[in-house]
Motif scaffolding. Structure first.
Motif, PDB file in Angstrom:
ATOM      1  N   LYS A 181       0.832  -1.203   0.000  1.00 59.96           N
ATOM      2  CA  LYS A 181       0.000   0.000   0.000  1.00 59.96           C
ATOM      3  C   LYS A 181       0.868   1.256   0.000  1.00 59.96           C
ATOM      4  O   LYS A 181       0.557   2.243  -0.685  1.00 59.96           O
ATOM      5  N   ASN A 236       1.620   7.150  -6.654  1.00 61.46           N
ATOM      6  CA  ASN A 236       0.548   8.111  -6.947  1.00 61.46           C
ATOM      7  C   ASN A 236       0.987   9.551  -6.659  1.00 61.46           C
ATOM      8  O   ASN A 236       0.743  10.462  -7.462  1.00 61.46           O
ATOM      9  N   GLU A 255       2.249   1.840  -3.539  1.00 60.95           N
ATOM     10  CA  GLU A 255       1.228   2.383  -4.430  1.00 60.95           C
ATOM     11  C   GLU A 255       0.992   3.865  -4.147  1.00 60.95           C
ATOM     12  O   GLU A 255       0.861   4.678  -5.076  1.00 60.95           O
TER      13      GLU A 255
END
Length: 291
Positions: free
Chosen positions: A244, A251, A247
């Motif tokens: 997580k 982003n 990611e």
């Protein structure tokens, strides 16, 4: 931020994609955005030359700096691990390093420990380090660079008789602590990501702010290279928070990349005799797929 660490971040994020050489004035201006004074920047640059990471050349009254081969290896190793998108399965082998380095080489012994930790090994007992990752070439290179052929043995094994793989992982790495560090990163940057998205949507973010935010993001995320050994997925805990966090890192990075690169290009001053070949697309999208 420490000046040396910030310099490696700046070279890895930006300068390497624009010929790899920069005027000291440009470097000082970039570092000043993070509260580092001109004297501190110059001092750190001189130390990097003395330690064999930087090389300098003078054109007129200007000095230009680039990474040596040693500096490039250090920078590229970190960059490749930050931007690698891994999809590896464990091949079932443990790589095991044992060493016996005499007391009169204590500093070298400490350096070996740092090197092994950096590339992802864990110590399971005194002078015995292991990893499930295929790092044979990195270890052999380290042995050769330090001239330790008579003091270090590297071998691999598909089986550890006395302990199961979970116990070995528990001995060598603090995954609870690593998970907590990832959770802190996720909490901090999830909130920041939403705020940055809103400001970007309303065209309230300047190029300089994006440069500062992107560089700080990478600088913060690089710290996990000293914590997370980058295990194959089948050796990681269920619902591993590192996925997580990665990611989220991607982003935020991509949200900031284009304006951050615009600011860098405004500040960057290459050598006048350098054939200026830039790879702007790579600077914006540096992610690497490793299957």
């Amino acid at each position: 931020m420490k000046p040396r660490s910030l310099m490696f971040t700046l070279y890895g994020e930006y300068i390497q994609h624009y010929g790899g050489e920069v005027w000291i004035g440009s470097l000082i201006k970039m570092m000043s955005q993070f509260g580092i004074s001109e004297s501190s920047s110059r001092g750190a640059t001189l130390r990097m030359v003395q330690q064999g990471y930087f090389q300098a050349r003078k054109i007129g009254n200007k000095s230009y700096y680039s990474l040596t081969d040693k500096g490039k290896r250090s920078m590229q190793e970190g960059v490749s691990r930050v931007y690698s998108i891994r999809n590896l399965k464990w091949d079932g082998y443990w790589r095991v390093v044992t060493y016996s380095i005499p007391e009169n080489k204590r500093e070298l012994r400490n350096q070996v420990r740092k090197d092994l930790t950096w590339i992802g090994f864990g110590m399971i007992s005194n002078s015995v380090w292991v990893t499930p990752n295929p790092l044979e070439q990195q270890v052999l290179k380290m042995i050769k660079e330090h001239g330790l052929e008579d003091h270090i043995i590297l071998f691999s094994s598909s089986e550890i008789v006395s302990h199961d793989k979970g116990e070995i992982v528990q001995k060598g790495w603090d995954f609870d602590g690593i998970d907590q560090a990832y959770q802190s990163f996720i909490e901090r940057y999830s909130e920041k990501y939403e705020a940055l998205k809103e400001r970007a949507w309303n065209e309230q973010l300047t190029d300089k702010e994006c440069f500062i935010e992107r560089t700080t993001l990478v600088h913060e995320y690089r710290k996990f290279l000293f914590l997370d050994p980058g295990f194959p997925a089948d050796l990681l805990p269920a619902d591993w928070s590192g996925n997580k966090a990665r990611e989220l890192f991607f982003n935020v990075h991509q949200l900031l990349s284009i304006p951050a690169i615009r600011y860098f290009e405004d500040v960057f001053d290459p050598a006048p005799d350098c054939e200026h070949v830039s790879n702007r697309e790579k600077a914006i999208h540096p992610f690497i797929n490793i299957m």
